[in-house]
Motif scaffolding. Structure first.
Motif, short mmCIF file in Angstrom:
data_model
loop_
_atom_site.label_atom_id
_atom_site.label_comp_id
_atom_site.label_asym_id
_atom_site.label_seq_id
_atom_site.Cartn_x
_atom_site.Cartn_y
_atom_site.Cartn_z
N ARG A 210 -32.15 -51.60 3.54
CA ARG A 210 -32.22 -50.84 4.78
C ARG A 210 -32.26 -52.46 5.21
N THR A 247 -25.27 -43.72 10.50
CA THR A 247 -26.40 -43.54 10.55
C THR A 247 -26.82 -41.69 10.20
N THR A 249 -30.42 -39.07 8.34
CA THR A 249 -30.69 -38.76 7.67
C THR A 249 -30.45 -37.72 6.21
N THR A 250 -30.20 -37.70 5.16
CA THR A 250 -29.88 -36.61 4.49
C THR A 250 -30.71 -34.54 4.95
N GLY A 253 -34.32 -35.31 4.16
CA GLY A 253 -35.00 -36.51 4.59
C GLY A 253 -34.71 -38.21 4.19
N THR A 254 -33.99 -38.22 2.71
CA THR A 254 -33.49 -39.37 2.52
C THR A 254 -32.84 -40.17 4.24
N PRO A 255 -32.99 -41.36 4.51
CA PRO A 255 -32.13 -42.26 5.10
C PRO A 255 -30.56 -42.11 4.85
N ALA A 276 -24.47 -37.03 1.09
CA ALA A 276 -25.72 -36.31 1.49
C ALA A 276 -26.30 -34.85 0.73
N ASP A 280 -29.32 -34.84 -2.23
CA ASP A 280 -30.43 -33.94 -2.24
C ASP A 280 -30.17 -33.85 -3.01
N GLU A 292 -34.63 -46.52 -1.23
CA GLU A 292 -34.94 -46.53 0.15
C GLU A 292 -33.88 -45.64 1.19
N GLU A 293 -33.12 -45.99 1.04
CA GLU A 293 -31.81 -45.03 1.39
C GLU A 293 -30.54 -45.29 0.77
#
Length: 476
Positions: A210, A247, A249-250, A253-255, A276, A280, A292-293
């Motif tokens: 991140r 930028t 989120t998918t 919900g993943t950044p 994205a 998922d 985290e991303e």
């Protein structure tokens, strides 16, 4: 002659002193029980048969605080790396992997340390020996013009630190991390990272994890990235250039962070959308996303004819197709989170990511993995050299051969047909959960496959991974 009371007391004290001195002498003797440890040098490598001098003995890396300042006009890199590690023996000296760059100074625990160079090894002698089990920090200040590597290993392409028209594209598998920072450069030597990038104003520095800070000062731009999950050195990047960044989120919900060179045509594939969606879907199939991303780095680097599963943000040397994107994202589980113990186990990375391409086609309804397997199998004649490579140990110069990718994928589909879908799709997330953020080898996978399926599979895996000939097609 009898001794007086005073003389007897003196005699007893002398005897006691003599005994204490003798015990101390015995304790100090080499090899004696209870002897004080004697510091010794750490090994210059961890013994990987493909790259014997990669990685280093005597310590375990814990965290890199890595700073790079890049000057595109001259190609000069000024670096400062602090590695925090734990000694696994009493160390008199230890090594870091560093190729060609000039070392200006080295400190260990804040104190100046002696250093020397032996080939691609930086040998550090701290002012005081480092005790086993203790933490220490080594800081290396260095500079130079990093040079990419080349050769037969990576498809005959250059790899590592590669200069672009506006910056640098950094993709280092398998042995090029040490071309730009001192490290224990082997996938078994994972650590967390803080990466600081300094570049001319107007350029973006993109790295792992991140983005925790950025700004400008004195005509320069700076970026601070943090990868808080363990990472193999070859997966680190400090790619710099002009990028259009998106930028969000998918849907799950993943950044997500996607950086694309604006000079590249992007009409043929929506990198952001595919990244994205694949992140998922793989999270459902392989287990929770391990970092985290998620994201992508898409640069204009025609000399690099490959993409790399850079941790958290795969790096593409051009805009690639959907198949390539899903392949590199599958690596976030197979290769990045679960990494190989030795490079000979590379099929656990590439075979799995290649098989993921078939799973994606199955998910999209364009083909089944069963049909893709048979098409790939029948496209290679039995006498083709493809079948001569043993996938479980393909050798250094052919470790990225098509056999590792395609026969590795075939092995997984053959396994699926042997143990059935229920067991197979329990096995994949069980594998990523058991070895999350760690390292594993082929024997580990065979053992888990047998446990999950309740079947003995040693002969099956020997046929598909170790036999230099074309196996019989299942069901025929």
């Amino acid at each position: 002659m009898a001794l007086s009371r005073s003389a007897r007391r003196t005699s007893r004290l002398l005897a006691l002193a003599t005994a204490v001195a003798a015990a101390a002498s015995l304790a100090a003797a080499p090899g004696a029980v209870g002897a004080a440890p004697h510091p010794t040098p750490g090994a210059p490598g961890i013994g990987d048969p493909y790259f014997p001098n990669l990685g280093n003995g005597g310590y375990t890396p814990l965290h890199y605080d890595l700073g790079v300042s890049y000057h595109p006009d001259s190609g000069r890199l000024d670096g400062r790396t602090t590695l925090t590690a734990r000694a696994t023996q009493d160390l008199s000296t230890f090594d870091l992997d560093l190729q060609k760059l000039t070392v200006d100074r080295v400190r260990v625990n804040g104190r100046p340390a002696h250093f020397s160079r032996t080939g691609d090894e930086l040998v550090v002698r701290p002012g005081r020996a480092l005790p086993r089990g203790g933490r220490f920090a080594v800081t290396v200040v260095y500079h130079g013009v990093p040079e990419p590597l080349s050769g037969p290993i990576v498809f005959g392409s250059k790899y590592g630190w590669m200069k672009t028209k506006d910056g640098v594209f950094v993709a280092c598998e398998p042995n090029a991390a040490s071309t730009w920072f001192p490290s224990s450069d082997h996938p078994a030597e994972k650590a967390t990272y803080d990466i600081h990038i300094d570049a001319p104003k107007g350029l973006t520095g993109v790295s792992n994890g991140r983005l925790v800070g950025s700004g400008e000062r004195g005509g320069r731009a700076w970026y601070h990235w943090r990868e808080s999950r363990p990472m193999a050195p070859y997966l680190a990047t400090a790619t710099i250039g002009k990028f259009t960044v998106r930028t969000g989120t998918t849907p799950g919900g993943t950044p997500i962070y996607v950086a694309i060179d604006p000079t590249l045509p992007t009409g043929k594939v929506d990198v952001y959308a595919v990244t994205a969606a694949a992140t998922d879907y793989w999270s459902k199939l392989f287990g929770p996303y391990p970092f985290e991303e998620t994201g992508a780095i898409v640069d204009d680097m025609p000399e690099a004819g490959f993409s790399l599963e850079v941790q958290s943000k795969p790096a593409y040397s051009a805009v690639r197709n959907e198949t390539t994107i899903v392949h590199e994202l599958a690596h976030q589980w197979f290769g990045d989170s679960v990494s190989v113990k030795q490079w000979k186990d590379i099929w656990l990375n590439e075979g799995f990511a290649s098989y993921a391409q078939w799973l994606w086609a199955e998910h999209r309804g364009t083909s089944t993995a069963h049909d893709a397997f048979r098409k790939a199998y029948r496209s290679v004649p039995a006498d083709d050299p493809f079948w001569k490579i043993t996938v479980a140990d393909p050798k250094r110069d052919t470790m990225f051969s098509q056999a590792v990718y395609q026969r590795g994928a075939m092995t997984l589909q053959a396994l699926r047909e042997r143990i059935g879908d229920r067991a197979f799709f329990r096995l994949l997330p069980a594998w990523t959960a058991r070895h999350r953020y760690g390292n594993a080898d082929t024997a580990d996978f065979v053992a888990l496959a047998e446990k999950v399926s309740g079947r003995r599979l040693g002969a099956f895996f020997h046929t598909w991974l170790d036999t230099p000939s074309r196996p019989a097609l299942p069901g025929e």
